[in-house]
Design a protein around this motif. Structure first.
Motif, PDB file in Angstrom:
ATOM      1  N   MET A   1       2.965   6.209  -5.790  1.00 53.16           N
ATOM      2  CA  MET A   1       2.588   6.043  -7.121  1.00 53.16           C
ATOM      3  C   MET A   1       1.844   7.503  -7.472  1.00 53.16           C
ATOM      4  O   MET A   1       2.263   8.053  -8.439  1.00 53.16           O
ATOM      5  CB  MET A   1       2.393   5.059  -8.028  1.00 53.16           C
ATOM      6  N   ALA A   2       0.692   6.965  -6.500  1.00 51.31           N
ATOM      7  CA  ALA A   2       0.039   8.314  -6.737  1.00 51.31           C
ATOM      8  C   ALA A   2       0.144   9.788  -6.278  1.00 51.31           C
ATOM      9  O   ALA A   2      -0.117  11.098  -7.208  1.00 51.31           O
ATOM     10  CB  ALA A   2      -1.106   8.040  -5.769  1.00 51.31           C
ATOM     11  N   VAL A   3       0.853   9.666  -5.389  1.00 50.90           N
ATOM     12  CA  VAL A   3       2.005  10.929  -4.569  1.00 50.90           C
ATOM     13  C   VAL A   3       2.451  11.664  -6.104  1.00 50.90           C
ATOM     14  O   VAL A   3       2.416  13.170  -6.035  1.00 50.90           O
ATOM     15  CB  VAL A   3       2.075  10.788  -3.670  1.00 50.90           C
TER      16      VAL A   3
ATOM     17  N   ARG B   1       0.982  -1.180  -0.091  1.00 47.86           N
ATOM     18  CA  ARG B   1      -0.084   0.094   0.529  1.00 47.86           C
ATOM     19  C   ARG B   1       0.990   1.365   0.372  1.00 47.86           C
ATOM     20  O   ARG B   1      -0.198   2.452  -0.680  1.00 47.86           O
ATOM     21  CB  ARG B   1      -1.200  -0.156   1.254  1.00 47.86           C
ATOM     22  N   ASP B   2       2.074   1.103   0.238  1.00 48.36           N
ATOM     23  CA  ASP B   2       2.773   2.140   0.715  1.00 48.36           C
ATOM     24  C   ASP B   2       3.318   2.030  -1.026  1.00 48.36           C
ATOM     25  O   ASP B   2       3.621   3.879  -1.223  1.00 48.36           O
ATOM     26  CB  ASP B   2       4.090   1.953   1.054  1.00 48.36           C
TER      27      ASP B   2
ATOM     28  N   ALA C   1      -2.896  14.488   2.387  1.00 48.62           N
ATOM     29  CA  ALA C   1      -3.190  15.816   2.848  1.00 48.62           C
ATOM     30  C   ALA C   1      -2.244  14.016   3.590  1.00 48.62           C
ATOM     31  O   ALA C   1      -0.957  14.133   3.419  1.00 48.62           O
ATOM     32  CB  ALA C   1      -3.380  16.372   4.547  1.00 48.62           C
ATOM     33  N   ASN C   2      -2.882  13.290   3.895  1.00 48.91           N
ATOM     34  CA  ASN C   2      -2.028  11.567   4.681  1.00 48.91           C
ATOM     35  C   ASN C   2      -1.330  11.541   3.555  1.00 48.91           C
ATOM     36  O   ASN C   2      -0.158  11.488   4.114  1.00 48.91           O
ATOM     37  CB  ASN C   2      -3.555  11.350   4.611  1.00 48.91           C
ATOM     38  N   MET C   3      -1.553  10.865   2.553  1.00 47.31           N
ATOM     39  CA  MET C   3      -1.374  10.557   1.363  1.00 47.31           C
ATOM     40  C   MET C   3       0.271  11.219   0.968  1.00 47.31           C
ATOM     41  O   MET C   3       1.352  10.491   0.975  1.00 47.31           O
ATOM     42  CB  MET C   3      -2.045  10.260  -0.467  1.00 47.31           C
TER      43      MET C   3
END
Length: 296
Positions: free
Chosen positions: A247-249, A241-242, A269-271
């Protein structure tokens, strides 16, 4: 609850931004927790004696209990959990410490969830949670111990917070902190600065210090260091998941304006903050330390 656009436009102060972050994110944190059902939203720590995820999530609680044994009265102890989340650690302490376990959280959502858990566990007479800023605690009561897991970094000023906490500790009382601390490695490196800036912005970090700075501030507040345990090597970084979050960030990195906008939205913000934390820990720009301080 107000919309994201309304929150961004309102220009919230730091403490309100922390509250907003946890009000929006807590239920999701519980859904994706390392150990679902544990009500622990702090990290798992895989010390050599740990064999499963339930034990890993309980490591910090266990370390705290071991350091409180013999340090709190055998009866009628008073312990305060600073930034108590949804009360998971409080329930664990209540099973081991004979006394009143209080908790303070800035999040209304967390306070409501915690109160319901205490009722389910039959602990409402011993576990009490209140929604407030832990920098503005009432003058009474005084506590035999205070604990804080991944919480004091949210304080706008740790330098101001420590004397306030020390005043509310009884002589010989312990303040136990488990949190992320900055290191001196690669100071001046642009990549380090960007990483720590994104961690601060994403996770609403108000006080990011080295352990040496903490010890100096604590000394001025009348607290001396009893133990400093570096737990960084026992964290599991780079989980599936990290990698997905990274990748998303990473997709926002090419558009700084977009990233700056997204960091105002609690979910993103959490991501962003979590991805930066992974980088900081892996490069040892940040370390995760368990620290015990004691009032003379």
């Amino acid at each position: 609850m107000s919309s994201t656009s309304e929150r961004v436009a309102s220009g919230l102060g730091h403490v309100d931004r922390v509250a907003d972050y946890y009000d929006d994110n807590t239920r999701r944190f519980l859904l994706v927790a390392e150990s679902p059902g544990s009500d622990a939203i702090h990290r798992g720590v895989w010390t050599p004696d740990v064999t499963n995820v339930t034990q890993a999530v309980d490591t910090v609680n266990r370390l705290m209990i071991e350091r409180l044994r013999g340090q709190t009265p055998s009866e009628n102890a008073r312990v305060l959990d600073l930034g108590c989340g949804v009360g998971g650690t409080m329930v664990r302490l209540a099973r081991e410490v004979d006394g009143i376990i209080s908790g303070v959280t800035i999040s209304r959502v967390q306070a409501e969830i915690a109160a319901k858990r205490f009722a389910r566990e039959g602990l409402s007479d011993r576990c009490h949670v209140f929604c407030a800023d832990f920098a503005e605690l009432p003058a009474e009561p005084h506590y035999d111990a205070m604990v804080a897991v991944e919480a004091v970094v949210h304080s706008p000023s740790l330098e101001s917070l420590l004397p306030s906490l020390a005043e509310r500790l009884r002589p010989g009382g312990r303040l136990i902190l488990c949190d992320d601390w900055m290191t001196d490695k690669d100071r001046g490196l642009a990549a380090r600065k960007l990483c720590l800036d994104q961690f601060r912005a994403g996770w609403r970090i108000g006080s990011l210090h080295t352990v040496a700075e903490l010890v100096a501030m604590s000394g001025r507040a009348g607290l001396h260091l009893v133990e400093d345990k570096d737990l960084t090597e026992y964290l599991r970084l780079g989980r599936p998941r990290d990698r997905v979050v990274k990748m998303a960030v990473g997709a926002t990195a090419a558009v700084p304006r977009l990233r700056n906008r997204l960091v105002e939205i609690p979910f993103w913000a959490n991501m962003i903050g979590g991805s930066a934390l992974q980088v900081g820990l892996s490069r040892r720009w940040l370390e995760y330390h368990f620290i015990v301080l004691e009032k003379a």
